[in-house]
Design a protein around this motif. Sequence first.
Motif, PDB file in Angstrom:
ATOM      1  N   LYS A  25       0.833  -1.202   0.000  1.00 48.80           N
ATOM      2  CA  LYS A  25       0.000   0.000   0.000  1.00 48.80           C
ATOM      3  C   LYS A  25       0.864   1.246   0.000  1.00 48.80           C
ATOM      4  O   LYS A  25       0.600   2.209  -0.741  1.00 48.80           O
ATOM      5  N   GLY A  26       1.933   1.224   0.814  1.00 45.49           N
ATOM      6  CA  GLY A  26       2.829   2.373   0.854  1.00 45.49           C
ATOM      7  C   GLY A  26       3.527   2.603  -0.474  1.00 45.49           C
ATOM      8  O   GLY A  26       3.637   3.743  -0.945  1.00 45.49           O
ATOM      9  N   VAL A  27       3.985   1.504  -1.112  1.00 42.31           N
ATOM     10  CA  VAL A  27       4.637   1.624  -2.417  1.00 42.31           C
ATOM     11  C   VAL A  27       3.651   2.159  -3.452  1.00 42.31           C
ATOM     12  O   VAL A  27       3.993   3.015  -4.278  1.00 42.31           O
ATOM     13  N   THR A  28       2.406   1.672  -3.386  1.00 42.08           N
ATOM     14  CA  THR A  28       1.382   2.109  -4.344  1.00 42.08           C
ATOM     15  C   THR A  28       1.065   3.594  -4.169  1.00 42.08           C
ATOM     16  O   THR A  28       0.881   4.328  -5.150  1.00 42.08           O
ATOM     17  N   ASN A  29       1.022   4.054  -2.924  1.00 44.52           N
ATOM     18  CA  ASN A  29       0.649   5.450  -2.644  1.00 44.52           C
ATOM     19  C   ASN A  29       1.802   6.429  -2.836  1.00 44.52           C
ATOM     20  O   ASN A  29       1.568   7.639  -2.854  1.00 44.52           O
ATOM     21  N   SER A  30       3.036   5.911  -2.953  1.00 45.90           N
ATOM     22  CA  SER A  30       4.168   6.812  -3.182  1.00 45.90           C
ATOM     23  C   SER A  30       4.073   7.393  -4.587  1.00 45.90           C
ATOM     24  O   SER A  30       3.902   6.654  -5.566  1.00 45.90           O
ATOM     25  N   SER A  31       4.192   8.682  -4.705  1.00 46.37           N
ATOM     26  CA  SER A  31       3.985   9.344  -5.997  1.00 46.37           C
ATOM     27  C   SER A  31       4.988   8.858  -7.038  1.00 46.37           C
ATOM     28  O   SER A  31       6.197   8.848  -6.793  1.00 46.37           O
ATOM     29  N   ASP A  32       4.467   8.452  -8.171  1.00 41.77           N
ATOM     30  CA  ASP A  32       5.265   8.071  -9.342  1.00 41.77           C
ATOM     31  C   ASP A  32       6.190   6.879  -9.123  1.00 41.77           C
ATOM     32  O   ASP A  32       7.063   6.621  -9.947  1.00 41.77           O
ATOM     33  N   LEU A  33       6.020   6.148  -8.021  1.00 40.70           N
ATOM     34  CA  LEU A  33       6.873   4.968  -7.834  1.00 40.70           C
ATOM     35  C   LEU A  33       6.349   3.804  -8.660  1.00 40.70           C
ATOM     36  O   LEU A  33       7.119   3.044  -9.256  1.00 40.70           O
ATOM     37  N   LEU A  34       5.023   3.680  -8.709  1.00 36.12           N
ATOM     38  CA  LEU A  34       4.395   2.674  -9.562  1.00 36.12           C
ATOM     39  C   LEU A  34       3.660   3.361 -10.703  1.00 36.12           C
ATOM     40  O   LEU A  34       3.127   4.464 -10.538  1.00 36.12           O
ATOM     41  N   HIS A  35       3.612   2.690 -11.852  1.00 34.57           N
ATOM     42  CA  HIS A  35       2.940   3.227 -13.027  1.00 34.57           C
ATOM     43  C   HIS A  35       1.833   2.267 -13.453  1.00 34.57           C
ATOM     44  O   HIS A  35       1.829   1.087 -13.095  1.00 34.57           O
ATOM     45  N   LYS A  36       0.918   2.793 -14.241  1.00 28.46           N
ATOM     46  CA  LYS A  36      -0.122   1.950 -14.806  1.00 28.46           C
ATOM     47  C   LYS A  36       0.479   0.990 -15.834  1.00 28.46           C
ATOM     48  O   LYS A  36       1.536   1.299 -16.412  1.00 28.46           O
ATOM     49  N   PRO A  37      -0.155  -0.157 -16.063  1.00 30.14           N
ATOM     50  CA  PRO A  37       0.382  -1.100 -17.066  1.00 30.14           C
ATOM     51  C   PRO A  37       0.529  -0.439 -18.423  1.00 30.14           C
ATOM     52  O   PRO A  37      -0.351   0.318 -18.862  1.00 30.14           O
ATOM     53  N   ASP A  38       1.654  -0.705 -19.067  1.00 35.09           N
ATOM     54  CA  ASP A  38       1.946  -0.126 -20.383  1.00 35.09           C
ATOM     55  C   ASP A  38       2.586  -1.213 -21.241  1.00 35.09           C
ATOM     56  O   ASP A  38       3.708  -1.646 -20.952  1.00 35.09           O
ATOM     57  N   PRO A  39       1.897  -1.696 -22.279  1.00 33.56           N
ATOM     58  CA  PRO A  39       2.474  -2.765 -23.114  1.00 33.56           C
ATOM     59  C   PRO A  39       3.787  -2.354 -23.774  1.00 33.56           C
ATOM     60  O   PRO A  39       4.595  -3.203 -24.137  1.00 33.56           O
ATOM     61  N   LYS A  40       3.995  -1.038 -23.914  1.00 34.93           N
ATOM     62  CA  LYS A  40       5.237  -0.567 -24.545  1.00 34.93           C
ATOM     63  C   LYS A  40       6.400  -0.512 -23.562  1.00 34.93           C
ATOM     64  O   LYS A  40       7.552  -0.404 -23.986  1.00 34.93           O
ATOM     65  N   GLN A  41       6.101  -0.542 -22.267  1.00 38.91           N
ATOM     66  CA  GLN A  41       7.165  -0.508 -21.262  1.00 38.91           C
ATOM     67  C   GLN A  41       6.813  -1.442 -20.107  1.00 38.91           C
ATOM     68  O   GLN A  41       6.277  -1.014 -19.102  1.00 38.91           O
ATOM     69  N   PRO A  42       7.118  -2.727 -20.260  1.00 33.28           N
ATOM     70  CA  PRO A  42       6.843  -3.668 -19.163  1.00 33.28           C
ATOM     71  C   PRO A  42       7.672  -3.323 -17.932  1.00 33.28           C
ATOM     72  O   PRO A  42       8.767  -2.757 -18.040  1.00 33.28           O
ATOM     73  N   ARG A  43       7.132  -3.665 -16.769  1.00 36.95           N
ATOM     74  CA  ARG A  43       7.835  -3.428 -15.504  1.00 36.95           C
ATOM     75  C   ARG A  43       7.659  -4.650 -14.606  1.00 36.95           C
ATOM     76  O   ARG A  43       6.726  -5.431 -14.777  1.00 36.95           O
ATOM     77  N   GLN A  44       8.557  -4.768 -13.626  1.00 31.28           N
ATOM     78  CA  GLN A  44       8.420  -5.888 -12.682  1.00 31.28           C
ATOM     79  C   GLN A  44       7.123  -5.781 -11.888  1.00 31.28           C
ATOM     80  O   GLN A  44       6.459  -6.781 -11.631  1.00 31.28           O
ATOM     81  N   ILE A  45       6.781  -4.554 -11.473  1.00 33.07           N
ATOM     82  CA  ILE A  45       5.539  -4.315 -10.742  1.00 33.07           C
ATOM     83  C   ILE A  45       4.892  -3.067 -11.316  1.00 33.07           C
ATOM     84  O   ILE A  45       5.578  -2.059 -11.555  1.00 33.07           O
TER      85      ILE A  45
END
Length: 820
Positions: A25-45
Amino acid sequence: MHAENIEAAKREVLRLLRHTGDVLKGVTNSSDLLHKPDPKQPRQIDTHKAEKWRSTLRNEIEKVKNLEAIFAVVGTVKAGKSTTINAIVGAEILPNRPEPMTTYPTLVRHKPGQTEPVLDFPVARSFNSLVCKAKKKLTQQTGKTPLDRLYPDLHEQEIAKKILEDKLEIAARSEGKAEIFESLKTVNDLYRLCGRLELDLPATAVRMPTLEIEMHHIGASDTGVGWFAVLDLPGPNEFGQSERLREIVQTQLSRASAVVLVSDFTQRKTQADEEIQRLVKDELPRLIDQLTDQPTDRLIDRLFIFVNKFDQRRADDWDEEETRQYLAKTLLNGHVKPEHIYPVSALKAFLANWAQRQLKESGQLPGPEASSLTKDFGKAAFGEMWEDDIEQLDRVQTGADRLWKRSLFADPLDNVIRVAARNASLLCLEAATAKLLDYNQRLDSFLKIRDSATTKHIKTLQAEIDNLGRDIEKISEKEQASRKKMEDTLGEFNDLIRIRSKDWSDQIQQIIKHYFERGELRPPPTEKPRLGFKKVWDQLGEWVSKWLRDEPFPLPPSPQTGQDFSPGETLLEYRGDNHEAQAKEAIEYIRDRIQPVYDKAATYIEQKLNEASEGLSKQIAGELEEGLRDILEQAKKRLQRDFNIELTFPEHCLKIDIETLQSLDPDIVEQKEECVTTRHKNSGIWAEVARFFGEILEQDWGYERIQQKHEISTINLAVLRDSAMKHLGRFSSEMQDRAKELAQTQKKALSDYFDDLKDYLEAFRGDLLDACQDKQRETHSLEERHNRIQEFLSEVRDIEYDRQRFSESLGVHNGAERPS
């Protein structure tokens, strides 16, 4: 474990689950730490994955609170999932009919002492709202078209009529078999009708119907601390009709502690077999990944295969051990353990279980007029003449015991279900800690990369990104070259198959031909190597040497010696009162002499084909490993971490499925009439005189010739030979079919390997790109982010440290059995 220790363990696991959820929850609420899914730029989370993890953790918390171990039962439509669950329970609690029944997940919970089933439907109100929406649409439709034309299916027509007449309401609670059946049938039929009406399941429908009853063969004695439940799920070809249902299935499946796959043995080599193969090769690995979001091999200890309808196999089909070995080698890249595979007959097990339960609770079976199951049990246990046996209680008990033994269900019940029920709490805790391990490892990796923006120069980060990009490009180039190389190799392998299958087919033809010409079985002469072999040898390598070795085709050992009929004999004739029976016996004898040749040939060719397939797989994997070694070593150095993504081909167990020679039936026997002329002495003195002089002059004087017609049976050996020989074409076609099957599995394995490898590196590259963007921030912002990430990392490592200590203590103190 002692109850107090389990309670303490539960509190610790709940703490770790909540702590991990708070970090997410803390990681999710941290600004710009997580991004929305993007098929052009995969991410670990990404935000979607993080929310999915949090949802899974919430499910785990609820499951650990109840200490509930859930076995999810999956399989294709009509594989026997509901019958299997009925067999485990020992009562018909899930409805069964010719049409597919399970379209909505149903949880069956073992509750000691609950002899009558009770069904709770926690979202009945939402489903009744769905009924109102359906009525509006149906009213509009029936204003233009009659109901029977709109819905020819009787089940849909019946449910639509009830909706229109306001006679349909989903009950929040149902008691007893009749009410429960009606409720579950209504839910299933409503779902199908709403699919036709383009109405999806309610958004709130994330909780399941829960049915509680004492499972007959588990009882109270086998239940430890915690709860044991079985989850009945729709097959992939059912929930694929609705995205909402797919989401519900995935959510509920994520709660499961283990998976039981029910497959239909009778669907081998049929059109329906394609659905099983799709489930096993495509759906099941994905479902298992959903189960804990872990790689398949981490969960393999909690996967079990029930091979249903095994009692319906033909006489020439595989036995139990052959079936286990075949499936163990072919399912999930050979990771399924043979001891986790159980050939069973769920129907026989259910009928035996039901009868035993009736005897225990009522002292007798209900009359056939009161329950159709009595008739079903009688026929299964005693055959068509079951009526007299069913009246004798000792015969019923003996029949139930025998039927249970024939069902082969005792082993999975003892080794899987009972063990799981006794250790439900431990299975629940182990499944939860497995999720913790995986989530914490991924969080740690993600956070370290994102933190690199605060410790590395942007040029260093950009260089790493560029290098990873080049690595991915090199891997893509290698993939194209590997595909081309594999196509060439498989083409050469097919050439080898074609050459060898022709040779073997010719050898068997010589054996059969010689038998019908000379009346004895003997091996054909050893052939000289074909010229084409050298070319194939040079292209494929020395691993083909065993396969190409010159050796006579093996004949099965035979107790028979000498000749079965004379050399050159073309027609076998049988006379006398039993001529037809004698001819049939001769056909049976000849068939019994030839069939072992076919069986031995199939076994021999299977062995050789599997040897060749294994060699081919090793060659392709070795060449690929050699070609990628430098690229992967460089990638590992850049990432400063190892990653175990390996090319693994399924361990092949290619079976040649040749028909038996049952077609050498008595129709080959021809019924003929032959005229037989006999002499009868005439009576009288003149006849005696005539015979006297006739004997001197070699004449038939004094006799009367009488012609009589007699029926005889004949066997034309040429026709019989041709009937036997027509099966030989199957050897060649079967081998080439298996070669195509091999090619498909290897191509898919290669494609999956490169996809996994590129996705893995792309996810790291995506995180590094985000880290580069972080570098654009002001210094104080970067420092703030660094401190926050370090706090997250510290918490993740504390959780992992505590989880590891807890798992070690669980392993040391856990002397309980594990499902096997």
